[in-house]
Write an enzyme that holds these catalytic residues in place. Structure first.
Site, PDB file in Angstrom:
ATOM      1  N   SER A   6       1.351  -7.600 -16.007  1.00 37.68           N
ATOM      2  CA  SER A   6       1.496  -6.254 -15.450  1.00 37.68           C
ATOM      3  C   SER A   6       2.402  -6.126 -14.239  1.00 37.68           C
ATOM      4  O   SER A   6       2.630  -5.016 -13.770  1.00 37.68           O
ATOM      5  CB  SER A   6       0.114  -5.684 -15.111  1.00 37.68           C
ATOM      6  OG  SER A   6      -0.612  -5.441 -16.278  1.00 37.68           O
ATOM      7  N   SER A  46       0.630  -2.735 -16.211  1.00 39.20           N
ATOM      8  CA  SER A  46      -0.102  -1.624 -15.624  1.00 39.20           C
ATOM      9  C   SER A  46       0.474  -1.171 -14.285  1.00 39.20           C
ATOM     10  O   SER A  46       0.079  -0.143 -13.752  1.00 39.20           O
ATOM     11  CB  SER A  46      -1.576  -2.008 -15.436  1.00 39.20           C
ATOM     12  OG  SER A  46      -1.712  -3.093 -14.533  1.00 39.20           O
ATOM     13  N   LYS A  77       0.382  -0.950  -5.070  1.00 40.60           N
ATOM     14  CA  LYS A  77      -0.349  -0.483  -6.249  1.00 40.60           C
ATOM     15  C   LYS A  77      -1.749  -0.026  -5.842  1.00 40.60           C
ATOM     16  O   LYS A  77      -2.385  -0.631  -4.972  1.00 40.60           O
ATOM     17  CB  LYS A  77      -0.425  -1.614  -7.273  1.00 40.60           C
ATOM     18  CG  LYS A  77      -1.021  -1.228  -8.620  1.00 40.60           C
ATOM     19  CD  LYS A  77      -0.967  -2.415  -9.574  1.00 40.60           C
ATOM     20  CE  LYS A  77      -1.574  -2.089 -10.926  1.00 40.60           C
ATOM     21  NZ  LYS A  77      -1.500  -3.256 -11.851  1.00 40.60           N
TER      22      LYS A  77
END
Length: 436
Positions: free
Chosen positions: A179, A155, A80
């Site tokens: 997330s 997210s 990420k």
């Protein structure tokens, strides 16, 4: 060999390497080609490090030829974009950070490389990791491999999409109020939010330090556990007999397929005992959001002053909510979180684990607003600092994945994996997308 490389998990790839049927360089070349073929539709990857990945693959080839493979030798992974990867941009999905190139790997990335994993690149995410869709105003929306045009969750949406589509074997995400687990549920893969502090936050562009956790996503529970054992100093498992459930699911309305999957898990585990929370889940989740928004407001203050156009209007709106709270409201927010934490710790201390749906719904179109209750269940593990595993539990009538989660006692990831293993076997809920 009959299966393409992207359909193999960690054990399968290592078996192919041991048998001399392929080498990491070939697997990484295939992964890069697959990303090139599919990422235009998915928008999961935002930066691909092809030279670095091929260099790492060549080193993995040498390790295998010398009969010294490491635990994750030659396994393609992705990260990420709020976690430092040396030489790549740690944007955290924020335009104002578009030139923030990482000088070194985050501790968790260094640990993956030390175990032999090959980092392919960085992944799309919600701006500043505060959001529920991964419809990034600067990077564009990431799409769910089960249905293009639908959210992969937020997210860590790029992480969920990349894993589900077979662009990598494992991806790292971050989890502040859910997330890692929300994208895991929407994309039909497995996700771990570890105990608070179990994985170092060094090299993480933090959202809210007391809630944040870095965690892996994978297409099988066994892959998830293999990676977790490389990243977490796991203690011996404490056996969990029968988990407890939340009475009436806290009055949160779930879609029928989600509720049916949850009830099946309840029956399989014999989870007949319940506990209650002292406040409504919507109030608990909002108190968690306020804590995250206030932390981000302070964390991004200098960046906002230096480049006010580098933060979207939506992000500015979200992070400005916290500072507008009165002292009395903030005191009550803190009290809500403290009461919630106390109730959750008591429940896992007595019963060992909590069983819940991961999210109340399946993935929805990007054209729709996120449901307000999306993180009602996932926020609990963050508030209490507890580990949680999201497990695929089949699909709804339209073919979109649904999931359940287990929340365990702090430091008992091993026991939670033991419990999850049995449930996963009986649920048999993993369904790859058609494009897999």
């Amino acid at each position: 060999m009959t299966e393409p490389f992207h359909r193999h998990g960690i054990a399968g790839l290592l078996a192919l390497y041991r048998a001399g049927e392929t080498m990491p360089s070939a697997v990484v070349e295939a992964a890069i080609a697959r990303i090139a073929a599919l990422n235009g539709d998915l928008n999961a990857f935002i930066e691909l490090d092809e030279p670095g990945a091929m260099q790492a693959a060549a080193e993995s080839d040498r390790q295998i030829l010398s009969a010294a493979p490491r635990a994750l030798e030659g396994v393609p992974v992705a990260i990420k974009a709020n976690i430092d990867v040396e030489g790549l941009v740690t944007s955290a999905g924020i335009k104002a950070r578009r030139e923030c190139v990482a000088a070194a790997d985050a501790k968790v990335v260094a640990d993956l490389r030390k175990a032999g994993a090959i980092v392919l690149g960085t992944l799309n995410m919600e701006e500043a990791a505060l959001g529920a869709k991964t419809d990034n105003p600067w990077l564009g929306p990431a799409h769910n491999p089960h249905r293009i045009g639908h959210t992969p969750g937020g997210s860590s949406g790029g992480s969920g999409a990349a894993v589900a589509a077979g662009l990598c074997v494992m991806a790292l995400g971050t989890d502040t109020l859910g997330s890692v687990r929300v994208p895991s549920a929407y994309c039909g893969v497995y996700g771990l939010k570890p105990t608070y502090g179990a994985i170092s936050q060094h090299g993480l562009e933090i959202c809210e330090g007391s809630l944040d956790a870095i965690g892996p996503l994978a297409r099988s529970l066994s892959d998830l556990e293999i990676v977790a054992r490389e990243l977490i100093d796991m203690a011996e498992p404490e056996a969990i007999a029968t988990p407890v459930t939340l009475a009436g699911l806290g009055d949160v309305e779930c879609e029928p397929a989600v509720f049916a999957a949850y009830k099946k898990a309840v029956e399989l585990l014999g989870a007949t005992q319940t506990f209650a929370l002292p406040d409504p889940l919507s109030r608990i989740r909002f108190a968690g959001f306020i804590r995250a928004a206030r932390a981000l407001h302070d964390h991004l203050a200098d960046l906002r002053d230096a480049d006010p156009d580098g933060l979207s209007d939506n992000l500015k709106f979200l992070i400005d909510i916290g500072p507008k709270r009165s002292d009395a409201d903030l005191a009550e927010d803190a009290a809500v979180l403290a009461r919630t934490r106390e109730a959750l710790l008591a429940a896992v201390d007595t019963h060992g684990a909590i069983l819940l749906p991961t999210v109340p719904q399946a993935a929805f179109p990007h054209s729709e607003k996120p449901p307000a209750n999306q993180a009602d269940f996932t926020c609990l593990a963050n508030i209490a600092g507890l580990p949680s595993i999201s497990i695929p539990a089949g699909t709804d009538d339209s073919g979109l994945p649904v999931a359940v989660q287990l929340i365990g006692a702090a430091g008992n990831e091993a026991g939670l994996f033991d419990l999850a293993r049995g449930l996963d076997l009986q649920l048999d809920g993993y369904r790859p997308p058609d494009l897999f």
